[in-house]
Design a protein around this motif. Structure first.
Motif: not given
Length: 414
Positions: A375-388
């Motif tokens: 959950i935390d990683l998913h949230t951070r990836l969205i916040q960064r606008g990452s393609g990961t």
């Protein structure tokens, strides 16, 4: 025709109404059973995470699997020839009856238990493992079965499940199947591919990244043993983890001393099995079979383990006492499992329930920790606008697919 119309009507109209009617009483049950935090802080926030993982899917090297399939065909043919030569005749190795006739009628190997349905002599894996100690044919049959299962379940089946549009495999993750709270995977199941065998590792290598991407695998180190150390408050285990000591070496020294005559590899292997025997509530009988010692020796190892880690013994005793009183065990996050049979008069049912009661709080807590991380990683990836993108989870492991330009920063974040 009428039945089809009724079914269609239920599917399109009635189910949302039924779900709405169930919401209030089920919500009250969640609250009454103190499951609100697990539901609202873990399971519901995990839904969109799993939706994204399922949509992304996993890229598969189908050409590599085709090569593996041909190699396996050759290996199966060689095994078949060796088995038939030892039997002195050709027979269907996949037929329990024909195999039983060869083993017990022709070769006169000692027959064990009988199957429940047909009452024929069992040729199950545990029976063949016993027979393999004295005869080569059952050992080769076990090899044949393992190879055949890998080929049919993964090597041949997975390429057929690749989506024609995305070109990727899309599994389904189940949140409410495993009683411990672990996620399970289905259609196809991507969590049971073996990692400890060379063939299993070859199959896993067929899961590849998209062009200009790499796969990152991150997993927790011995998470269940760390959870046990914390929940039991065992100083010896906690100190070993904090100092970076190999926990299996520490257990080996506790169990076998410094002059056992065994190699470090053998010592570590045995102590690892004892560590996990405690986690899974295994009996001395089962442990003896796992590490190939007498039942008395296995009992002595378990006794030595608890003598060296007394807080673990106290933790397990308290856990079972509470389970007998309440019929429930819980993870640190509040997830629960009902274990009413811990008070059963039937020995087998009681023993099974005790194993479940010991294991669930530990394995379930580890599963909850992984869900929190997802959950935390998913949230951070969205916040960064990452393609990961996270693409897979296997128990204590998370796999993500990252663009090469993001590799360093995203690996650190993960």
């Amino acid at each position: 025709g009428i039945r089809d119309k009724l079914v269609t009507g239920v599917q399109t109209c009635a189910l949302p109404i039924f779900a709405g009617q169930l919401e209030a009483p089920l919500d009250a049950l969640v609250t009454a059973n103190q499951l609100g935090d697990v539901y609202r802080q873990l399971e519901m926030p995990l839904v969109p995470v799993l939706v994204d993982i399922e949509r992304v899917g996993v890229r598969l090297d189908t050409a590599a699997l085709a090569v593996q399939s041909r190699t396996m065909d050759e290996q199966l043919g060689q095994l078949t020839g060796r088995i038939h030569a030892l039997a002195g005749e050709s027979f269907n190795i996949n037929s329990p009856k024909q195999l039983g006739d060869v083993l017990f009628e022709k070769l006169k190997l000692p027959a064990g238990k009988k199957t429940g349905k047909t009452k024929s002599v069992s040729t199950a894996a545990d029976v063949l493992e016993e027979l393999a100690l004295t005869h080569e044919l059952p050992r080769l049959v076990l090899e044949f079965r393992a190879l055949h299962k890998l080929k049919s379940t993964y090597v041949d089946a997975l390429p057929l499940l690749v989506h024609p549009t995305t070109g990727r495999l899309h599994t389904s993750f189940n949140q409410a199947v495993a009683a411990t709270g672990r996620l399970s995977s289905s259609d196809p199941n991507l969590q049971n591919i073996p990692i400890r065998t060379p063939l299993g590792r070859e199959i896993r290598r067929a899961f590849i990244a998209a062009p200009d991407h790499v796969l990152i695998s991150a997993d927790y180190s011995q998470i269940e043993l760390r959870v046990l150390a914390h929940m039991a408050g065992e100083p010896a285990l906690i100190d070993a983890f904090r100092s970076g000591e190999d926990i299996h070496d520490r257990t080996a020294a506790q169990l076998f001393g410094t002059d056992s005559g065994l190699s470090r590899h053998e010592l570590r292997s045995r102590s690892k099995m004892v560590n996990y025997a405690v986690l899974y509530g295994k009996t001395p009988f089962t442990l003896a079979r796992d590490i190939n010692v007498t039942q008395e020796a296995a009992q002595a190892f378990i006794d030595a383990y608890f003598a060296g880690f007394p807080r673990v013994r106290a933790f397990i005793d308290a856990l079972l006492d509470d389970a007998r009183r309440t019929g429930v065990v819980r993870t640190m996050f509040g997830r629960r499992r009902l274990v009413p049979n811990v008070a059963s008069r039937n020995f087998q049912m009681r023993a099974q329930a005790e194993r479940e009661a010991i294991n669930m709080p530990i394995q379930g807590t580890a599963a909850d920790i992984l869900k929190r991380a997802m959950i935390d990683l998913h949230t951070r990836l969205i916040q960064r606008g990452s393609g990961t993108r996270m693409i897979l989870t296997v128990h204590d492991e998370l796999r993500s697919e990252e663009h090469t330009s993001e590799l360093q920063s995203l690996a650190y974040l993960v």
